[in-house]
Scaffold this motif. Structure first.
Motif, short mmCIF file in Angstrom:
data_model
loop_
_atom_site.label_atom_id
_atom_site.label_comp_id
_atom_site.label_asym_id
_atom_site.label_seq_id
_atom_site.Cartn_x
_atom_site.Cartn_y
_atom_site.Cartn_z
N SER A 15 0.87 -1.17 0.00
CA SER A 15 0.00 0.00 0.00
C SER A 15 0.91 1.22 0.00
CB SER A 15 -0.89 0.02 1.25
OG SER A 15 -1.74 -1.09 1.26
N GLY A 16 0.70 2.10 -0.95
CA GLY A 16 1.51 3.30 -0.98
C GLY A 16 2.94 2.97 -1.34
N SER A 129 3.24 3.97 -11.24
CA SER A 129 2.57 3.19 -10.20
C SER A 129 2.03 1.92 -10.84
CB SER A 129 1.42 3.99 -9.59
OG SER A 129 1.89 5.19 -9.02
N TYR A 172 -2.10 5.30 -6.13
CA TYR A 172 -2.15 4.07 -5.35
C TYR A 172 -3.21 3.13 -5.92
CZ TYR A 172 0.29 7.15 -2.10
OH TYR A 172 1.17 8.04 -1.53
N GLY A 218 -2.78 5.19 1.49
CA GLY A 218 -2.84 3.92 0.79
C GLY A 218 -4.12 3.17 1.13
N TRP A 219 -4.11 1.88 0.80
CA TRP A 219 -5.27 1.01 0.99
C TRP A 219 -5.01 0.05 2.15
CZ3 TRP A 219 -9.57 1.18 -2.41
CH2 TRP A 219 -9.40 2.01 -3.53
#
Length: 393
Positions: A15-16, A129, A172, A218-219
């Motif tokens: 994430s990120g 990304s 992201y 992020g997630w």
């Protein structure tokens, strides 16, 4: 900026990450006899999203046999492990290119040729990304407010969105590859976290009523986004500054949950657990925080921009000692800290997905105006991490 075009194996999505460096790979790309060396085995299963204690050590993460020393992987030069992607320009020029080079070559410390990628949009030093499956990259052209996607199989660049007024360069991907997360400018004082499909369709602002400056972290999972929100005082206006607050938001129903973050800083999301690492910007002390239970633990170490290894067993950070920048690698509870690299100027870190190498971007020195990139192969025991020496790539 450095990116890498292979997918993460299941359960090892990030994430990120850092704007300067990105890296991903997949076990399916390896010869059978290398599988167990490249990726740690067994892999810790992804936990159910229920409250649990902050991982204290490798044992808490399901890693066994800590006395076994793992050694960095070497592979034949013709093994296909994908490519590093570099955005680079020659010193003293304004021409920027996107180039790539073979990862197998780099791991073998060979002299590696670089291949220029045609069609690179107007340079902006934004990182590519990559989607978790490695099939598509997103690129934020901040100079012309466009969102691009890049397909490495065909070499095609596509404009996914025009008038894409992103206020941060990094994008992201959601773990299921269905969404991109960004922050888009609403007006002079407002930037809102927004999700959109990779083709630019179905843009959705997640917390429009919250206003202020919203910065994605992020997630946490395929349905939950983590972001910071604050409000600066516009010049010439008399109003109160609002300090940064950490929020998580459900992308399906918009439910917001503020997290009691007791320290100011930008957190890093653990790849397997609902745990954050954060450096307090006031004194650079490191902490970990459970996003579900809210418990906070001091690590007894200093540093900034902490980075979790994909296995979740190690935490890397940079701190300064007597004017020298040092890379520190430690367990999640701060124990067994080891210095594995030193440099006179700033450093940016990312892990390789086997958790056995660190990529280190070293800032320019007075006698050397260009940034340099190092690969540090790591050995691990229960006592901590060590390296036989970082080498420039």
């Amino acid at each position: 900026a450095v990116t890498y075009d292979h997918p993460f194996p299941a359960g090892m999505e990030t994430s990120g990450g850092l704007d300067a460096l990105r890296f991903a790979t997949g076990a399916e790309d390896l010869p059978d006899d290398l599988d167990g060396e490249w990726l740690p085995s067994p892999q810790p299963p992804l936990p159910e999203p229920t409250s649990q204690p902050i991982p204290q050590s490798a044992a808490d993460l399901g890693i066994i046999n800590l006395e076994l020393v793992t050694e960095p992987l070497t592979v034949p030069l013709d093994t296909d492990l994908g490519h590093f992607y570099f955005a680079a320009k020659a010193i003293g020029t304004f021409e920027e290119k996107l180039v790539r080079t073979s990862v197998s070559c780099i791991l073998n410390a060979a002299e590696c040729p670089a291949e220029a990628i045609p069609g690179y949009p107007t340079p902006g030093w934004s990182a590519l990304s990559w989607s978790p499956d490695g099939k598509l990259a997103a690129f934020n052209d901040i100079n012309h407010n466009r969102l691009y996607t890049y397909d490495p199989s065909s070499g095609a660049w596509q404009v996914a969105a025009e008038n894409f007024f992103a206020t941060q360069s990094m994008l992201y991907w959601s773990p299921d590859t269905n969404w991109l997360l960004a922050t888009l400018q609403e007006d002079a004082n407002t930037s809102l976290v927004t999700i959109l499909r990779p083709d630019g369709s179905e843009q959705r602002r997640l917390a429009p009523d919250l206003g202020g400056t919203q910065s994605p972290i992020g997630w946490l999972d395929a349905n939950t986004v983590l972001f910071l929100r604050w409000r600066d005082v516009p010049k010439g206006q008399v109003s109160q500054h609002e300090a940064a607050v950490l929020y998580q938001v459900d992308i399906n129903d918009g439910q917001l949950n503020p997290l009691n973050l007791p320290y100011s800083g930008r957190p890093a999301i653990h790849p397997l657990y609902n745990t954050l690492a954060i450096s307090n910007s006031a004194d650079e002390q490191l902490y970990v925080m459970d996003t579900l239970g809210g418990s906070v633990q001091a690590l007894g170490q200093t540093g900034w921009d902490p980075v979790w290894s994909p296995s979740g067993v190690w935490l890397a950070t940079v701190h300064v000692q007597d004017g020298i920048y040092q890379v520190l690698v430690m367990y999640p509870d701060g124990s067994s800290p080891q210095i594995i690299f030193e440099w006179p100027t700033s450093l940016v870190l990312t892990w390789t997905p086997d958790s056995q190498h660190l990529l280190i971007e070293a800032g320019p020195r007075l006698e050397d105006p260009g940034a340099r990139l190092f690969l540090a192969p790591l050995n691990f025991t229960a006592q901590g991490a060590s390296t036989s020496g970082a080498r420039e790539i």
